[in-house]
Design a protein around this motif. Structure first.
Motif, PDB file in Angstrom:
ATOM      1  N   GLU A   1      -4.559  26.676 -19.038  1.00 36.26           N
ATOM      2  CA  GLU A   1      -4.616  27.833 -18.133  1.00 36.26           C
ATOM      3  C   GLU A   1      -4.069  27.533 -16.739  1.00 36.26           C
ATOM      4  N   ASP A   2      -3.676  26.291 -16.477  1.00 37.30           N
ATOM      5  CA  ASP A   2      -3.074  25.921 -15.191  1.00 37.30           C
ATOM      6  C   ASP A   2      -1.583  26.236 -15.131  1.00 37.30           C
ATOM      7  N   VAL A   3      -1.001  26.789 -16.184  1.00 36.46           N
ATOM      8  CA  VAL A   3       0.455  26.883 -16.298  1.00 36.46           C
ATOM      9  C   VAL A   3       1.097  27.609 -15.114  1.00 36.46           C
ATOM     10  N   ASN A   4       0.595  28.758 -14.710  1.00 35.22           N
ATOM     11  CA  ASN A   4       1.226  29.507 -13.612  1.00 35.22           C
ATOM     12  C   ASN A   4       1.178  28.714 -12.316  1.00 35.22           C
ATOM     13  N   GLU A   5       0.005  28.204 -11.995  1.00 30.66           N
ATOM     14  CA  GLU A   5      -0.153  27.441 -10.757  1.00 30.66           C
ATOM     15  C   GLU A   5       0.658  26.144 -10.799  1.00 30.66           C
ATOM     16  N   PHE A   6       0.728  25.525 -11.979  1.00 29.40           N
ATOM     17  CA  PHE A   6       1.490  24.282 -12.092  1.00 29.40           C
ATOM     18  C   PHE A   6       2.988  24.542 -11.904  1.00 29.40           C
ATOM     19  N   CYS A   7       3.471  25.663 -12.419  1.00 32.23           N
ATOM     20  CA  CYS A   7       4.879  26.029 -12.197  1.00 32.23           C
ATOM     21  C   CYS A   7       5.163  26.199 -10.707  1.00 32.23           C
ATOM     22  N   GLU A   8       4.267  26.870  -9.985  1.00 32.91           N
ATOM     23  CA  GLU A   8       4.430  27.038  -8.534  1.00 32.91           C
ATOM     24  C   GLU A   8       4.451  25.678  -7.838  1.00 32.91           C
ATOM     25  N   PHE A   9       3.549  24.789  -8.250  1.00 38.77           N
ATOM     26  CA  PHE A   9       3.499  23.442  -7.683  1.00 38.77           C
ATOM     27  C   PHE A   9       4.816  22.687  -7.928  1.00 38.77           C
ATOM     28  N   LEU A  10       5.317  22.721  -9.174  1.00 42.06           N
ATOM     29  CA  LEU A  10       6.561  22.015  -9.488  1.00 42.06           C
ATOM     30  C   LEU A  10       7.724  22.532  -8.646  1.00 42.06           C
ATOM     31  N   TYR A  11       7.780  23.825  -8.452  1.00 37.81           N
ATOM     32  CA  TYR A  11       8.837  24.402  -7.616  1.00 37.81           C
ATOM     33  C   TYR A  11       8.756  23.832  -6.198  1.00 37.81           C
ATOM     34  N   ARG A  12       7.555  23.799  -5.631  1.00 42.31           N
ATOM     35  CA  ARG A  12       7.379  23.228  -4.279  1.00 42.31           C
ATOM     36  C   ARG A  12       7.742  21.744  -4.261  1.00 42.31           C
TER      37      ARG A  12
ATOM     38  N   ASP B   1       9.689  19.982  -6.276  1.00 50.87           N
ATOM     39  CA  ASP B   1      11.121  19.749  -6.460  1.00 50.87           C
ATOM     40  C   ASP B   1      11.924  20.097  -5.214  1.00 50.87           C
ATOM     41  N   ASN B   2      11.414  21.001  -4.390  1.00 48.04           N
ATOM     42  CA  ASN B   2      12.130  21.398  -3.185  1.00 48.04           C
ATOM     43  C   ASN B   2      11.835  20.519  -1.983  1.00 48.04           C
ATOM     44  N   GLU B   3      10.814  19.682  -2.066  1.00 49.90           N
ATOM     45  CA  GLU B   3      10.502  18.855  -0.904  1.00 49.90           C
ATOM     46  C   GLU B   3      10.482  17.358  -1.154  1.00 49.90           C
ATOM     47  N   ALA B   4      10.291  16.935  -2.399  1.00 52.09           N
ATOM     48  CA  ALA B   4      10.148  15.502  -2.674  1.00 52.09           C
ATOM     49  C   ALA B   4      11.502  14.812  -2.627  1.00 52.09           C
ATOM     50  N   GLU B   5      11.605  13.855  -1.758  1.00 53.59           N
ATOM     51  CA  GLU B   5      12.868  13.142  -1.563  1.00 53.59           C
ATOM     52  C   GLU B   5      13.222  12.224  -2.723  1.00 53.59           C
ATOM     53  N   TYR B   6      12.218  11.605  -3.355  1.00 56.75           N
ATOM     54  CA  TYR B   6      12.505  10.556  -4.322  1.00 56.75           C
ATOM     55  C   TYR B   6      12.188  10.905  -5.777  1.00 56.75           C
ATOM     56  N   MET B   7      11.844  12.136  -6.072  1.00 58.78           N
ATOM     57  CA  MET B   7      11.608  12.506  -7.472  1.00 58.78           C
ATOM     58  C   MET B   7      12.947  12.470  -8.212  1.00 58.78           C
ATOM     59  N   LEU B   8      12.883  12.363  -9.519  1.00 60.90           N
ATOM     60  CA  LEU B   8      14.090  12.195 -10.317  1.00 60.90           C
ATOM     61  C   LEU B   8      14.997  13.425 -10.296  1.00 60.90           C
ATOM     62  N   VAL B   9      14.413  14.611 -10.250  1.00 61.07           N
ATOM     63  CA  VAL B   9      15.213  15.830 -10.368  1.00 61.07           C
ATOM     64  C   VAL B   9      15.636  16.372  -9.009  1.00 61.07           C
ATOM     65  N   GLU B  10      16.809  16.984  -8.992  1.00 61.13           N
ATOM     66  CA  GLU B  10      17.309  17.674  -7.797  1.00 61.13           C
ATOM     67  C   GLU B  10      16.669  19.059  -7.706  1.00 61.13           C
TER      68      GLU B  10
ATOM     69  N   ILE C   1       4.138   6.059 -16.545  1.00 62.90           N
ATOM     70  CA  ILE C   1       3.475   6.901 -15.548  1.00 62.90           C
ATOM     71  C   ILE C   1       4.507   7.587 -14.663  1.00 62.90           C
ATOM     72  N   VAL C   2       4.225   8.860 -14.347  1.00 61.96           N
ATOM     73  CA  VAL C   2       4.972   9.611 -13.337  1.00 61.96           C
ATOM     74  C   VAL C   2       3.949  10.275 -12.434  1.00 61.96           C
ATOM     75  N   ILE C   3       4.195  10.187 -11.130  1.00 63.26           N
ATOM     76  CA  ILE C   3       3.308  10.804 -10.138  1.00 63.26           C
ATOM     77  C   ILE C   3       4.150  11.627  -9.173  1.00 63.26           C
ATOM     78  N   GLY C   4       3.634  12.777  -8.792  1.00 71.34           N
ATOM     79  CA  GLY C   4       4.257  13.596  -7.756  1.00 71.34           C
ATOM     80  C   GLY C   4       3.180  14.205  -6.881  1.00 71.34           C
ATOM     81  N   ILE C   5       3.319  14.053  -5.584  1.00 73.68           N
ATOM     82  CA  ILE C   5       2.344  14.587  -4.621  1.00 73.68           C
ATOM     83  C   ILE C   5       3.123  15.293  -3.518  1.00 73.68           C
TER      84      ILE C   5
END
Length: 167
Positions: free
Chosen positions: A11-22, A24-33, A87-91
């Motif tokens: 049931e976290d899917v909607n909120e998790f999608c919003e989180f991933l969007y944020r 991906d737009n701010e994390a300098e070192y994550m794998l994806v552009e 392991i993969v971590i994103g904060i």
């Protein structure tokens, strides 16, 4: 600021999608552009279900309102390597250096002990000093370097292979 760490749920899917969007737009070192990850609710829902069904670990960090981080540990599928988890971590940037990474690792290490995982491994861009320091703090060691493994901002970056052996 109170942070809750818990298992990610379907049931976290909607909120998790919003989180991933944020993220991906701010994390300098994550794998994806920015814009590269498919943040489709159906795809993410399938990913959440696959992790839950496989017994792998995925934790989220929440403040009072939003998901602010995640950590996932995925085991190998082969008999000879099923004791290994990647392991993969994103904060989110505003929540870094507040102990969330350490909390994630406590959960992952407990999960590993309950699931006969003896080796945790990850890769990290060498210049991501904050992450490298966290991983060393929780007991990871550098095992090798993947030279020019990532290309971003017009240049190549080396990645460190890091691992923690659990007894």
């Amino acid at each position: 600021m109170k942070i809750e760490i818990r298992d990610r749920r379907r049931e976290d899917v909607n909120e998790f999608c919003e989180f991933l969007y944020r993220l991906d737009n701010e994390a300098e070192y994550m794998l994806v552009e920015k814009g590269e990850r498919n943040i489709d609710e159906e795809v993410i829902s399938g990913n959440i279900g696959a992790v839950i069904d496989s017994g792998d670990a995925c934790y989220i960090a929440k403040d009072d309102k939003n998901i602010v981080g995640y950590a996932i540990a995925v085991r190998e599928n082969f008999i000879r390597t099923k004791h290994v988890a990647t392991i993969v971590i994103g904060i989110l940037e505003d929540y870094c250096s507040k102990g969330i990474g350490s909390m994630f690792f406590r959960n992952i290490i407990n999960w590993a002990a309950e699931n006969n995982v003896k080796r945790l491994e990850l890769t990290v861009i060498k210049e991501n000093v904050r992450a490298v320091n966290l991983y060393k703090k929780v007991g990871f060691s550098i095992e090798g370097i993947r030279e020019k493994a990532t290309f971003m901002n017009g240049r190549y970056y080396d990645e460190l292979y890091m691992a923690k052996i659990l007894e």
